[in-house]
Scaffold this motif. Structure first.
Motif, PDB file in Angstrom:
ATOM      1  N   ASN A  96     -25.520 -53.649 -12.614  1.00 42.75           N
ATOM      2  CA  ASN A  96     -26.767 -52.938 -12.871  1.00 42.75           C
ATOM      3  C   ASN A  96     -27.240 -53.150 -14.305  1.00 42.75           C
ATOM      4  N   ASN A  97     -28.525 -53.319 -14.445  1.00 38.98           N
ATOM      5  CA  ASN A  97     -29.196 -53.526 -15.732  1.00 38.98           C
ATOM      6  C   ASN A  97     -28.989 -54.922 -16.300  1.00 38.98           C
ATOM      7  N   PHE A  98     -28.322 -55.763 -15.563  1.00 40.08           N
ATOM      8  CA  PHE A  98     -28.132 -57.123 -16.023  1.00 40.08           C
ATOM      9  C   PHE A  98     -28.917 -58.086 -15.141  1.00 40.08           C
ATOM     10  N   ASN A  99     -29.057 -59.308 -15.603  1.00 41.61           N
ATOM     11  CA  ASN A  99     -29.939 -60.259 -14.932  1.00 41.61           C
ATOM     12  C   ASN A  99     -29.238 -61.300 -14.091  1.00 41.61           C
ATOM     13  N   LYS A 100     -27.919 -61.329 -14.116  1.00 42.61           N
ATOM     14  CA  LYS A 100     -27.226 -62.387 -13.399  1.00 42.61           C
ATOM     15  C   LYS A 100     -26.741 -61.891 -12.047  1.00 42.61           C
ATOM     16  N   PHE A 101     -27.152 -62.615 -11.030  1.00 44.34           N
ATOM     17  CA  PHE A 101     -26.697 -62.345  -9.680  1.00 44.34           C
ATOM     18  C   PHE A 101     -25.577 -63.329  -9.345  1.00 44.34           C
ATOM     19  N   TYR A 102     -24.508 -62.828  -8.764  1.00 48.42           N
ATOM     20  CA  TYR A 102     -23.376 -63.677  -8.407  1.00 48.42           C
ATOM     21  C   TYR A 102     -23.342 -63.811  -6.889  1.00 48.42           C
ATOM     22  N   PHE A 103     -23.456 -65.059  -6.443  1.00 47.51           N
ATOM     23  CA  PHE A 103     -23.523 -65.348  -5.014  1.00 47.51           C
ATOM     24  C   PHE A 103     -22.162 -65.771  -4.472  1.00 47.51           C
ATOM     25  N   GLY A 104     -21.854 -65.301  -3.279  1.00 45.36           N
ATOM     26  CA  GLY A 104     -20.728 -65.856  -2.557  1.00 45.36           C
ATOM     27  C   GLY A 104     -21.049 -67.270  -2.090  1.00 45.36           C
ATOM     28  N   SER A 105     -20.046 -67.933  -1.580  1.00 42.24           N
ATOM     29  CA  SER A 105     -20.215 -69.333  -1.171  1.00 42.24           C
ATOM     30  C   SER A 105     -20.900 -69.472   0.179  1.00 42.24           C
ATOM     31  N   GLY A 106     -21.151 -68.366   0.850  1.00 41.83           N
ATOM     32  CA  GLY A 106     -21.907 -68.400   2.098  1.00 41.83           C
ATOM     33  C   GLY A 106     -21.027 -68.451   3.333  1.00 41.83           C
ATOM     34  N   THR A 107     -21.517 -67.852   4.409  1.00 37.76           N
ATOM     35  CA  THR A 107     -20.869 -67.923   5.718  1.00 37.76           C
ATOM     36  C   THR A 107     -21.898 -68.399   6.729  1.00 37.76           C
ATOM     37  N   LYS A 108     -21.568 -69.485   7.408  1.00 39.11           N
ATOM     38  CA  LYS A 108     -22.475 -69.996   8.436  1.00 39.11           C
ATOM     39  C   LYS A 108     -22.123 -69.348   9.764  1.00 39.11           C
ATOM     40  N   LEU A 109     -23.098 -68.679  10.329  1.00 39.43           N
ATOM     41  CA  LEU A 109     -22.903 -67.999  11.606  1.00 39.43           C
ATOM     42  C   LEU A 109     -23.463 -68.853  12.723  1.00 39.43           C
ATOM     43  N   ASN A 110     -22.617 -69.159  13.688  1.00 37.37           N
ATOM     44  CA  ASN A 110     -23.031 -69.892  14.883  1.00 37.37           C
ATOM     45  C   ASN A 110     -23.016 -68.919  16.059  1.00 37.37           C
ATOM     46  N   VAL A 111     -24.073 -68.902  16.830  1.00 38.81           N
ATOM     47  CA  VAL A 111     -24.146 -68.019  17.992  1.00 38.81           C
ATOM     48  C   VAL A 111     -24.222 -68.888  19.245  1.00 38.81           C
ATOM     49  N   LYS A 112     -23.244 -68.743  20.106  1.00 35.43           N
ATOM     50  CA  LYS A 112     -23.167 -69.543  21.325  1.00 35.43           C
ATOM     51  C   LYS A 112     -23.841 -68.824  22.482  1.00 35.43           C
ATOM     52  N   PRO A 113     -24.511 -69.581  23.342  1.00 39.59           N
ATOM     53  CA  PRO A 113     -25.189 -68.935  24.481  1.00 39.59           C
ATOM     54  C   PRO A 113     -24.184 -68.318  25.453  1.00 39.59           C
TER      55      PRO A 113
END
Lengths: 113, 116
Positions: A96-113
């Motif tokens: 809070n009150n700071f300007n840097k956002f730290y991102f995770g490396s991401g999760t790819k979600l696959n949805v199967k029919p």
């Protein structure tokens, strides 16, 4: 220091089944936490945010996340996956009150029919 | 309401050529502005951020530079592109309010740069 760990790089579920995307954070201070979704070749869209109010946060498209300070977790859930949920999801922490956002490396979600 | 515009959407450039990506925000004043790069399999990397006109913070020493000539305009540039500059570039903004603030980032649609 702030950091975010997304525990799964890929998650695959069947349509209509629950979704769980896991996120752990490290923060020396009270953080704000966010989940974003990104569809291919698109910008990031905010799903939900935690900003020290209610620990259970509801977002768009039926997603919700629970802030658990004791576990330093902010996992994203949805009761029933839809094909349109297939995308990449990012967990983000900011002091809070700071300007840097730290991102995770991401999760790819696959949805199967 | 606030909007963010980013262009061009797609760019193919030869190695050694210059680069200019532009981002503008409408409907707000004195926003904090950000440039991120997303390379294949590497997540989002913060390149620059700005809290006001002419104020640029660089996060990663590299072949790129940023400028903020107007309150709601943020430009990413390079004099000579490298192959490693290829990627998806995202501009973002947040409210630039003082005090305790927990606002989220709002992203543009991105610019896909391919350096050949």
């Amino acid at each position: 220091a702030q950091s975010v760990t997304q525990l799964d790089s890929h998650v695959s579920v069947s349509e209509g089944t629950p979704v769980l995307l896991r996120c752990n954070y490290s923060s020396s201070y009270s953080p704000s936490l966010f989940w974003y979704v990104q569809h291919p070749n698109k910008g990031l869209q905010l799903l939900l945010k935690y900003t020290s109010a209610a620990t259970l946060v509801k977002g768009i498209n039926g997603f919700e996340a629970e802030f658990k300070k004791s576990e330093t977790s902010f996992h994203l859930t949805k009761p029933s996956a839809h094909m349109s949920d297939a995308a990449e999801y990012f967990c983000v922490v900011v002091r809070n009150n700071f300007n840097k956002f730290y991102f995770g490396s991401g999760t790819k979600l696959n949805v199967k029919p | 309401s606030q909007t963010i515009h980013q262009w061009p959407a797609t760019l193919v450039q030869p190695v050694g050529s210059p680069l200019s990506l532009e981002c503008t925000v409408e409907g707000t004043s004195n926003p904090n502005l950000y440039w991120y790069r997303q390379a294949a399999g590497r997540g989002l990397q913060l390149l620059f951020y700005s809290v006001g006109i002419g104020q640029i913070s660089s996060e990663v020493p590299q072949n790129l530079s940023a400028s903020r000539p107007q309150d709601r305009q943020f430009i990413l540039s390079s004099k000579k592109l490298l192959l490693s500059d290829s990627g998806f570039y995202l501009c973002a903004w947040r409210e630039g309010l003082a005090g305790t603030y927990t606002g989220e980032l709002f992203f543009g649609e991105g610019s896909r740069l391919t350096v050949l």
